[in-house]
Design a protein around this motif. Structure first.
Motif, short mmCIF file in Angstrom:
data_model
loop_
_atom_site.label_atom_id
_atom_site.label_comp_id
_atom_site.label_asym_id
_atom_site.label_seq_id
_atom_site.Cartn_x
_atom_site.Cartn_y
_atom_site.Cartn_z
N ARG A 14 -71.23 31.65 91.37
CA ARG A 14 -70.78 30.35 90.97
C ARG A 14 -70.12 30.50 89.43
O ARG A 14 -69.97 29.30 88.75
N GLY A 15 -69.68 31.82 88.95
CA GLY A 15 -68.99 31.79 87.61
C GLY A 15 -69.96 32.00 86.42
O GLY A 15 -69.69 31.97 85.35
N LYS A 16 -71.39 31.94 86.76
CA LYS A 16 -72.06 32.09 85.63
C LYS A 16 -72.12 33.61 85.24
O LYS A 16 -72.34 34.64 85.88
N THR A 17 -72.24 33.78 83.73
CA THR A 17 -72.48 35.02 83.21
C THR A 17 -74.05 35.26 82.93
O THR A 17 -74.57 34.50 82.40
N ILE A 18 -74.50 36.47 83.38
CA ILE A 18 -76.07 36.46 83.58
C ILE A 18 -76.42 37.60 82.53
O ILE A 18 -75.77 38.90 82.92
N VAL A 19 -77.13 37.74 81.57
CA VAL A 19 -77.74 38.57 80.88
C VAL A 19 -79.31 38.75 80.99
O VAL A 19 -79.86 37.72 80.45
N ALA A 20 -79.79 39.68 81.61
CA ALA A 20 -81.22 39.75 81.83
C ALA A 20 -81.95 40.97 81.17
O ALA A 20 -81.57 41.81 81.63
N VAL A 21 -83.06 40.85 80.53
CA VAL A 21 -83.91 41.91 80.08
C VAL A 21 -84.68 42.32 81.41
O VAL A 21 -85.33 41.47 82.11
N LEU A 22 -84.61 43.51 81.78
CA LEU A 22 -85.39 44.13 82.91
C LEU A 22 -86.10 45.32 82.56
O LEU A 22 -85.67 46.07 81.56
#
Lengths: 263, 339
Positions: free
Chosen positions: A190-198
């Motif tokens: 959907r065009g979201k930019t995701i940054v996730a700590v994993l």
């Protein structure tokens, strides 16, 4: 075109202390799922908090589409960037519907509330996370996995294009870890930019587009999963010998010797 | 989308109306409801019952409504902000601070009555800030259950109360004017003060209503609220200021009557939830009803003796306080299990 940019960002908890984030320059690509990995205390969460402006940067800047992200006010920042903390607290008796409605706060006027468009967005957010029809349920009565999806629905209601998540699959069983990460990954469509700590490198390789590997407050490697998660990098950053292999087009990373990893 | 709990609001309004009519009808003499309504709508100066309703009972009832609404909303906001089930204006030093400043102002600086409202607000703020200060001094401000906050508040409340009492007792000629006020008393002669200070309470409650949504977000935690777009410091301090102003204006009118602020939010929360947009009006309604009933009880239960409403409230409140302590502090499993 890169969207979220950190330029030489440095953050310390005390003026004389060693910086926790040490001159980090990184660009998070538009519409991609970027995982932030690294050992405990390497500055992953601190980087996210500095981007959100919760911790003051002693030097450097954060840009969103080439304009500074800080100093625009909380409301404007919330319209652009959403954030899911590692630990989330919900007061008793708050319902899922209320939670999602509060997510849209940045768009409401002082005396107004959600409008037609907002309500449509709330329904869509609940449907996206698979909690439609549960708006009247208290958040604290939901199961662990449902609750994490509720928080994600709240963030979707915020309607920001960039979403930062701090260990979004912490405390969840394997099934829900996969489910939540699949959900987060689907948001990039959907065009979201995701940054996730994993933390888990196999989960990272299974779901993320890109990996930023951090060590001692610095970025060690930033590329696609296969370039970043290598035996050399794992040795250097996590301090153990890893077997990294590709099976059925997927990267797997396991300790080479079960007795070799010492604390 | 959202649970609109109009039925709950309607029930609350009905309870208040019933409490109001009961408050006006019962007392040293019982007046039938038709006379009560007629006294309110078509006052007849020659009718003694009408006189009692309009000049003796109605002023008390209005003060009770004002007191209940401000204290209950103050308690709901403080419980939300501190995440502590025992937080309330009476326990966090606001009431006793306001009382202390009113007494000091009247006895030492000879402040005229109009200025007692200002003194009360300054004192309420002083009481609350000193409570936060002492909590920080204990070095336990990170203690998750906020015991340090509650204990500091309790200790300071006692301290301020005893200083105020000492000042009063030291001047025998004037103490009788304040002695009954200082123990928390609703009296029909205090209606002049209600005329002077009601707008302060209305202002405070109005501000809280405007801030209801961001205030609800603040109860989720600083970072959560800030990331949703709330200016956390500004919202927190404006709403604490609004609580102090409205609660202190009530103290200026009828003295420190505390427990309604502690109890009401706990009664209301299961029915209307924790979102302030609905919790605040509901607290105002139920707080008003509780004060109306407490005032009625104070006048009738030990007739012909009339108790101070504050004492009646302490009697009820002490009981509820014990229940809350047992539920939230003595059974560690309860809250964790409900997470």
């Amino acid at each position: 075109m890169p969207l979220l940019t950190c330029n030489d960002l440095t953050v310390s908890y005390a003026p004389s202390a060693k910086p926790v984030v040490d001159g980090v320059s990184v660009q998070f690509a538009d519409g991609r799922f970027t995982a932030l990995v690294g050992p405990n205390g390497c500055g992953k969460s601190t980087l996210i908090k500095a981007i959100m402006g919760f911790l003051p940067a002693s030097s450097g800047s954060v840009l969103l589409n080439d304009t500074p992200l800080h100093g625009i006010g909380r409301r404007e920042l919330a319209k652009r960037v959403a954030y899911l903390p590692q630990e989330n607290y919900c007061p008793d008796y708050i319902t899922l519907g209320e939670l999602v409605e509060l997510g849209g706060y940045a768009r409401y006027s002082l005396f107004g509330g959600p409008g037609e468009r907002d309500r449509a967005l709330f329904m869509d957010a609940l449907a996206t996370v698979g909690l439609e029809g549960m708006a009247s349920k208290p958040v604290n009565a939901l199961s662990g996995g449902q609750r994490q999806r509720a928080w994600i629905a709240m963030i979707l209601a915020q309607d920001a294009d960039t979403i930062l998540l701090d260990e979004p699959v912490n405390h969840l069983d394997v099934h829900y870890q996969y489910a939540i990460l699949a959900l987060i990954r689907s948001l990039t469509q959907r065009g979201k930019t995701i940054v996730a700590v994993l933390h888990d490198l196999n989960l990272t390789s299974a779901f993320a587009d890109e990996v930023v590997m951090m060590h001692d407050g610095k970025v060690v490697s930033h590329s696609d999963t296969r370039t970043t998660i290598t035996a050399d990098n794992v040795r250097r950053v996590f301090d153990f010998d890893a077997d990294v292999f590709i099976r059925d087009e997927r990267l797997v990373c396991l300790p080479r010797n079960r007795t070799d990893v010492v604390t | 989308m959202i649970r609109y709990r109009y039925p709950a609001m309607l029930a609350g309004a009905t309870v208040v109306l019933a409490a109001l009519l009961a408050n006006l009808a019962f007392g040293a003499t019982s007046i039938d409801l038709r006379s009560v309504v007629r006294a309110l709508l078509a006052f007849d100066a020659d009718d003694y019952d009408h006189f009692v309703v309009v000049y003796q009972r109605l002023p008390r009832a209005l003060i009770a409504v004002f007191l209940g609404a401000t204290m209950a909303c103050g308690g709901a906001v403080l419980q939300g902000l501190t995440r502590n089930p025992l937080a309330s204006p009476g326990i966090l030093g606001i009431n006793s601070g306001a009382m202390l400043f009113v007494i000091v102002g009247a006895f030492i600086f000879n402040l005229p009555m109009e200025w007692q409202g200002v003194a009360a607000i300054a004192g309420g703020l002083f009481g609350f800030v000193s409570c936060l200060f002492v909590t920080r001094m204990t070095g336990m401000s990170k203690d998750p259950r906020g015991l340090a906050l509650i204990l500091s508040g309790a200790v300071l409340s006692m301290l301020y109360g005893s200083v105020a009492n000492a000042i009063m007792l030291a001047s025998p000629s004037r103490r009788s004017d304040f002695l009954s006020w200082a123990s928390g008393n609703i009296n029909h002669v205090y209606v002049e003060r209600l005329m002077d200070f009601w707008w302060l309470g209305a202002l405070g409650l109005g501000l809280l209503m405007v801030l209801a949504r961001p205030l609800t977000l603040v109860t989720f935690g600083r970072e959560k609220a800030a990331s949703a777009g709330v200016d956390v410091s500004r919202v927190t301090w404006i709403s604490v200021g609004a609580v102090v102003v409205s609660v202190s204006s009530a103290v200026a009118i009828c003295g420190p009557i505390g427990f309604v602020g502690l109890v009401t939010p706990h009664i209301v929360r299961p029915f209307v939830g924790a979102s302030f947009a609905r919790a605040l009006p509901a607290n105002a309604l139920i707080g008003a009803a509780i004060c109306l009933l407490a005032d009625l009880a104070a006048r009738t239960v030990f007739a012909p003796h009339i108790l101070h409403t504050g004492i009646m409230m302490d009697l009820l409140g002490g009981l509820v306080f014990a229940i809350i302590v047992k539920r939230y502090y003595l059974s560690p499993g309860v809250r964790e299990a409900s997470r």
